[in-house]
Motif scaffolding. Sequence first.
Motif, short mmCIF file in Angstrom:
data_model
loop_
_atom_site.label_atom_id
_atom_site.label_comp_id
_atom_site.label_asym_id
_atom_site.label_seq_id
_atom_site.Cartn_x
_atom_site.Cartn_y
_atom_site.Cartn_z
N ASP A 1 0.82 -1.33 -0.07
CA ASP A 1 -0.04 0.06 -0.07
C ASP A 1 0.67 1.29 0.06
OD1 ASP A 1 -2.34 -1.42 -0.21
OD2 ASP A 1 -2.63 -1.32 2.16
N TYR A 2 1.91 1.12 0.63
CA TYR A 2 2.67 2.51 0.85
C TYR A 2 3.35 2.96 -0.57
CZ TYR A 2 6.50 -0.89 2.11
OH TYR A 2 7.33 -1.74 2.24
N ASN B 1 13.71 5.93 -1.43
CA ASN B 1 13.08 6.17 0.02
C ASN B 1 12.47 5.09 0.53
OD1 ASN B 1 14.34 8.87 0.52
ND2 ASN B 1 12.92 9.30 -1.29
N HIS B 2 11.86 4.34 -0.37
CA HIS B 2 10.88 3.50 0.25
C HIS B 2 11.38 1.85 -0.13
CE1 HIS B 2 8.39 6.41 1.62
NE2 HIS B 2 8.15 6.95 0.12
N ARG C 1 14.64 1.00 1.41
CA ARG C 1 14.68 1.01 2.81
C ARG C 1 13.94 -0.19 3.53
NH1 ARG C 1 14.36 5.83 6.23
NH2 ARG C 1 14.04 6.93 4.65
N ASN C 2 13.04 -0.65 2.80
CA ASN C 2 12.08 -1.92 3.18
C ASN C 2 12.85 -3.32 2.71
OD1 ASN C 2 9.25 -1.42 4.49
ND2 ASN C 2 9.85 0.38 3.04
N LEU D 1 15.61 -5.17 5.32
CA LEU D 1 15.37 -6.26 6.17
C LEU D 1 15.69 -7.47 5.99
CD1 LEU D 1 12.64 -4.24 8.34
CD2 LEU D 1 14.69 -4.48 8.81
N ILE E 1 17.72 -1.73 13.05
CA ILE E 1 17.04 -1.10 11.60
C ILE E 1 15.62 -0.82 11.93
CG2 ILE E 1 16.68 -1.12 9.55
CD1 ILE E 1 19.55 -2.45 9.18
N ASP E 2 14.83 -1.82 12.50
CA ASP E 2 13.33 -1.85 12.25
C ASP E 2 12.92 -1.08 13.60
OD1 ASP E 2 10.80 -2.07 12.19
OD2 ASP E 2 10.97 -4.15 11.74
N PRO E 3 12.24 0.14 13.34
CA PRO E 3 11.64 0.88 14.47
C PRO E 3 10.70 0.25 15.25
CG PRO E 3 10.97 1.98 12.32
CD PRO E 3 12.05 0.83 12.11
N ARG E 4 10.13 -0.66 14.45
CA ARG E 4 8.85 -1.29 15.21
C ARG E 4 9.56 -2.36 16.40
NH1 ARG E 4 6.51 -3.23 9.71
NH2 ARG E 4 8.76 -3.29 9.33
N ARG F 1 12.91 -1.75 17.44
CA ARG F 1 13.74 -1.03 18.16
C ARG F 1 12.94 -0.18 19.24
NH1 ARG F 1 16.25 2.74 14.33
NH2 ARG F 1 14.27 3.63 14.44
N ARG F 2 11.83 0.55 18.92
CA ARG F 2 11.06 1.25 19.76
C ARG F 2 9.84 0.53 20.38
NH1 ARG F 2 9.89 7.29 17.58
NH2 ARG F 2 12.04 7.84 16.87
N GLY F 3 9.18 -0.37 19.68
CA GLY F 3 8.43 -1.19 20.13
C GLY F 3 8.73 -2.13 21.16
N SER F 4 7.83 -3.06 21.47
CA SER F 4 8.15 -4.03 22.58
C SER F 4 8.49 -5.35 22.16
CB SER F 4 7.26 -4.02 23.97
OG SER F 4 6.06 -4.00 23.04
#
Lengths: 202, 288, 311, 335
Positions: free
Chosen positions: D228-229, D246-247, D250-251, D254, D324-327, D329-332
């Motif tokens: 979708d993005y 940019n997309h 980057r994707n 992973l 690399i993956d913010p989900r 890194r910043r997620g749990s």
Amino acid sequence: MILEAKGISFGYKKGVNILDQVQITIESHERVGIVAPSGFGKTTLCQILSGYIKPTSGQVLLDGKDIHKIEGYCPVQMIWQHPEKSVNPRLRMKDIIAEGDEIEDRIMDGLGIERDWFHRFPGELSGGELQRFCIARALGKRTKFLIADEISTMLDLITQSQIWKFLLTEVAERKIGLIVVTHSNPLMERIATRRVVLDTQL
Amino acid sequence: MNNTGSVTVLQKYQRKRLNQRGQTLMYLAFGSIFLLAITVLGTLVGDIAITTNFTQKNFLPHMAHPFGTDWLGRDMLARTLKGMSISIYIGLFASVISAVIAAILGAAAATLGKKVDAVITWFIDLVMGIPHLLLLILISYALGRGTFGVVVAVAISHWPVLTRIIRGEILQLKEANYIKIAGKLGQSKMKIVVKHMIPHVLPQFLVGLVLLFPHAILHEAALTFLGFGLPPEQPGIGIILSESMKYLSLGMWWLALFPGMVLMTAVLLFDLVGGSLRKIIDPHSAQE
Amino acid sequence: MSCMNNKDILQIKNLSVSFTQYEKGLRKIDLKVIQNLNVSVGEGELVAVVGASGSGKSLLAHAILGILPHNCDAEGNIWFEDELLSPERIEELRGKKIVLVPQSVTYLDPLEKVGKQVRKEQNDKSVRKKQEELFAFYKLPQNTSDLYPFELSGGMARRVLLTTAMMESPRLIIADEPTPGLHLEAAKKAMGHFREFADKGNGVLLITHDIELALEVADRIAVFYAGTTVEEAPVADFQSVDTLRHPYTKALWRALPQNGFHPFPGNQPYAKDMPNGCPFGPRCPQLTPECEGNILEQTIRFGTVRCIHAK
Amino acid sequence: MDIGPYSGILKYIGKSIIKIISLLIAVSILSFILVSASPVDPVRAFIGEIGMANMSAENLNKLEAYFGVNTPPIERYWNWFTDFVQGDMGTSLLYRQPVSSVIHVKFMNSMVLMTTAWIFSGFLGYIFGIVAGLYRDRWIDKAIKGYSLLIASMPTFWLALVLVMIFSVWLQILPIGLSVPIGVNAAEVSILDSIKHLILPALTLSVIGIANITLHTREKMIDIMGEDYILFAKARGKSRLSIIRNHALRNIMLPAITLQFASISEIFGGSVLVEQVFSYPGLGKAAVSAGLGGDAPLLLGIAVISATLVFGGNFIANLLYGIIDPRIRRGSAYE
């Protein structure tokens, strides 16, 4: 018959409950609407009430009997929001509908199910047509409670009214208890005799 | 703003000349027939593959010997076909065994609870931790090398990937709404397995089985090439290629070139057959 | 023509979209998902296209923006501010004069920070300033810019998606199901921003399955049935069944819970077994042999209808 | 344990290390069982048939005791394990040297070969995969895909032979490789020679490795381009170049990381064959010699070392993912 939810709590993550100490009692002549903003665990509650998932704590009792201890056909039947996920794509409709109780022709006709659909696979029917099958399938002889989770959201309005008109008469005649989740207020007003409002602190 | 009568073409789909589904079926048929032919011919050549003829030593490829002859005057075409058919038999046997192991372990991991699952997944990680060829060497070493060693080694080492696939499929299936609904409609566990689970997993299992073939064949050849597999008197493809090494510097290129090409073609065709089978069976790629 | 007193921003005539699909075995069929669709949006107007979920109406948005999947054919005339668009021209206009507001956060790159994404990776002062102003305008918290899409709440995501549209100076917003799963009140509130945008003399094309929402917020409603718009009418016409034109729209009106909840027999034909002529024919009480021919669109009382019996 | 924002990732590292150690112990047990089960008699393998005939009973007993022929397997494993932990991996029967020093030398040689191939195949594999995925069904995609499918079916050792035929026999510009006899110490070979000997093995290994990485990257790229993005980026009028930069890139990073580190195992397998054909004095060749020559301690040592490489690779991949993956890194997601 009476369906009781006693002190239902549920959370996917430890310490974060999306349902907290929910109490509901429904008798078989009632039509109850569950009201809550999106993301407040309505679908989860529906699945708990119909015995698909076990709550973290609390229990669901059907006439005093734990719903998870019921063997064979479950008198509490749930109709899901997405009919295409509720049917095995590899089976023909006649085999899909044959899984539960035998369904009377009266029900098929009332829901507008056409006979030549029976030989088709789910992929050859539209969402609305499939949902009719799913509703018919849930209306077996032994059904005492019906749980409808946004069952008509993705159907066009005419199909919606057709389905609901039929369901309401059927439920009234057979004294089936109905639990409804819908985000449409007018629909809720027409269907529910009573509302339960969920307000858990997220 | 007038209706001009003509319509603007906004997008035109570049259709392929051939019907995709037809093309896939064609590949499938072509691949299967070709492989079957190699196997049958290889089985039929019998002793020609090991018959020496010193009057016809070191012939370049020509009409009578399309793949040439070796330093003992043996016909390389016959040897290659024979070797290939042995490889295919071993591959067949090994794939079936590995696939059965995969089916049992995969189903057990997905259905017998979290502990069994953890043990089996851990075991998969363990086996996949040793580079495959090294594992093959270890097993074959444990069994004292030779034909038995290579067959067993290839057969009992190819299951982890397929086990993962089957485990994943069943786990996903268990969560499928229609399966859960069947239970609430009073269908017994047995009936659900027979009616819903097996028809879903079986095709994937078969595709997985066919796709194990190329790996098994390549690994058998590699192991034999290294000296762990078939004995030197058998004309295995690995043996042929390993023997050819000695004659490379003498310029006898045909000893290595053709047998290797046949091996590669066979592997490619098995891949093609497996891939085509998947395209036909798997609904996800059905529209491609 | 459908315009009443003002200029059209967007006009679509005879749009068709079809897919090539494989049946069981080797049979190949052309699936006509959209057929001869007409719709227009005038200055200051919010027009809703209403149809059942999964009926292909999202493809309308994708067709206007030239982002259809590669395995389909599309044709039709699209006028934007009186200019007949070619595929190349569409590519120039999209994201600038014509913008899309998608339905969910999956339309944002999960690995890029929200602010950077809204700015299209540009870092000039002016762009940055505009983005910050927009975030402030839509009451997004200060740090939103540095969040990743997965860290946005549902409401924040909706507003972020809106800011992506407002970064340019669009004339037309296409909103594809921008309010999924929201209650009518919440959805109406979310639609407020679109209303404001339209009131400044721009156009909004709202594509939705929710006729109740459409009745609340739209100026005109185009009713989508079996791949085409059968009727396009001012919202006022929906106050009574008598002002409506098409038999399907009338049935739809009667089926509304507040209007009697009357069922109507039959089903929307599946794209595969479409009847000849009028797609509503098999269910229509007024069916005559002529209905199986080519049905032209007629204009009646400031609305258009695709029915030869309409009065 | 709560160490602020990093507690999740630290816990994850701790857990992973424990898991890796348990897996490594299991690998050593499994390998130990396998080499112990072998009918190859270590004493016979050590001194050879003629040696056996001339060996006095007393010396034979000594040797049997050294190889633990009569010790129960569990005790033997325990002895091996305690020695191993102290850095002693036993004595290689073939090389008559401590296994650790044999492995050290061979490992260094293999590392040069494998790292070269790993970098080349990774780098080219991604470029090919990305290009093919972006230009799906166009001629360039068909060419890349066809090439990769062909290479993926190619036996590694046959490609090695073909390259020898072309570059060494026919063109005679590179050494045939077979000229380095078994057991020659790397130190005795000049650097220029080493490089010359490295070219063909590294080329073979790279060419083979590219195929898999290309095919996987291509699939992932096609998936990403259907997200979708990407569609929304197009709808926002972004240029193709900007979308890719940019997309898409980057994707693709992973899955690329997972793939790159997962390919270590495959490259190791390939190096066994390549080293054999080119007589390259690395771990793979040593493993084959050990297997053929009944050198159980060396085989066991190589198995454990290669497993360490594979698990280490997986661990690094997961760690990079987390960075690399913010989900994550910043997620749990680590919890």
